[in-house]
Design a protein around this motif. Structure first.
Motif: not given
Length: 359
Positions: A243-254, A264-271
């Motif tokens: 689910e792309a929007m959930a991946q985006l939201n995880l990026g925000f949370m990290y 930031y590395a986990a954030s970039a991974k989910w983005y």
């Protein structure tokens, strides 16, 4: 929402269920059901065909299924329509539902005039006939028609009514839709707690869209106490299903360190996962991470590429975001050589979205 693949599996399940449960009619119809259930499609076709020709609605429906999904016969939408219509005209609810589905035209098989021209009014007519007989999937889809104003005047209250009928029969796919109605106050009084209840029912069964929305509710404190850790849990479940929007939201949370340690590395991974699927906001944020070297090595070519892609994908109504992306792209361009800019532009032209295939 397109449930085409799941609905195709539902068709096969109907036939297998008929085989396992048996029918009240002895003889060739039973034998055909048994043959189909064990994968002997040639025998099933040989037995069903004369029954269908003689007007047996169940046999006509089964032939429609065989032509629709292409088992035992070449896949043929026009032939499927023919047999579904014969059964539907005799009141067969499952055939009425399938005919409605074909007129709705959401499945790739039925687009571009295959089988029947897309006709929402005709789809709604057949869905209603099946829904009035208690066909749960038809009730679900009729709710969609009222929600979207397709073939009928938009009527959220009517949509909610049909969604609840389908939910009462155990249709999982309708649970998120009911949650959305309560979240948005469409056709029912706005009630975040009630929305959470319906999202939980779907999310607990693996519904990615409901998991995403449940994460939103926990993040924002709507209907539940605000809880970033719980939000991350549900975003991750949906993200793991693609689910792309959930991946985006995880990026925000990290990125913000909400519910998880800042990373930031986990954030970039989910983005990147969301960006690879074509999410413009994720592409925007991934571009900034490459520009600043946060969680990824600083790379102006990659930053320019992702900014370019995001700028091309934001809608006209999202002009504010598009303007920000364009400014970011123009800023990074001031730090690049003409050769680097040309390379970034080529990467953007050659880029194609990747689908993770939601479960």
């Amino acid at each position: 929402m397109n449930h085409a693949r799941l609905l195709r599996l539902t068709l096969a399940a109907w036939l297998v269920a008929a085989t396992l449960a048996g029918t009240a009619v002895a003889g060739p119809l039973d034998d055909a059901d048994s043959a189909y259930g064990r994968g002997d499609y040639a025998t099933a076709l040989r037995l069903w065909q004369p029954l269908a020709d003689q007007g047996d609605a169940k046999a006509q429906f089964h032939l429609g299924v065989m032509y629709e999904i292409g088992v035992g016969v070449p896949q043929d939408a026009a032939a499927a329509v023919k047999w579904f219509r014969k059964a539907a005209d005799q009141g067969d609810a499952k055939a009425q539902f399938e005919l409605g589905d074909m007129y709705r035209g959401e499945d790739d098989m039925y687009r571009d005039g295959k089988g029947v021209p897309q006709d929402y009014a005709e789809a709604a007519k057949w869905y209603r006939k099946a829904a009035d007989q208690g066909e749960a999937m038809a009730q679900f889809h009729l709710g969609d028609m009222y929600r979207d104003g397709h073939g009928v005047p938009q009527d959220y209250a009517e949509a909610a009514k049909w969604y609840r009928k389908a939910a009462d029969q155990g249709v999982q796919w309708v649970l998120k839709s009911l949650g959305d109605m309560y979240r948005d106050g469409h056709g029912v009084p706005q009630d975040y707690a009630e929305a959470v209840k319906w999202y939980c029912k779907d999310a607990d069964q693996g519904g990615a869209g409901a998991q995403l929305n449940l994460g939103d509710m926990y993040r924002d404190g709507h209907g539940v106490p605000q809880d970033y850790t719980e939000a991350v849990k549900w975003f991750r479940k949906a993200a793991d299903q693609g689910e792309a929007m959930a991946q985006l939201n995880l990026g925000f949370m990290y990125f913000r360190g909400q519910g998880v340690p800042q990373d930031y590395a986990a954030s970039a991974k989910w983005y990147r996962k969301a960006a690879d699927q074509g999410d413009a906001m994720a592409q925007f944020h991934l571009g900034f991470m490459y520009f600043g070297g946060q969680g990824v090595p600083q790379d102006y070519v990659q930053a320019h590429k992702w900014f370019n892609l995001a700028a091309s994908r934001f809608k006209a109504s999202e002009g504010e975001f598009r303007d920000k992306v364009v400014r970011g792209r123009d800023l990074v361009a001031t730090k690049m050589t003409p050769a680097q800019i040309a390379e970034a532009q080529k990467l953007a032209r050659d880029w194609k979205p990747k689908s993770e295939g939601r479960k």
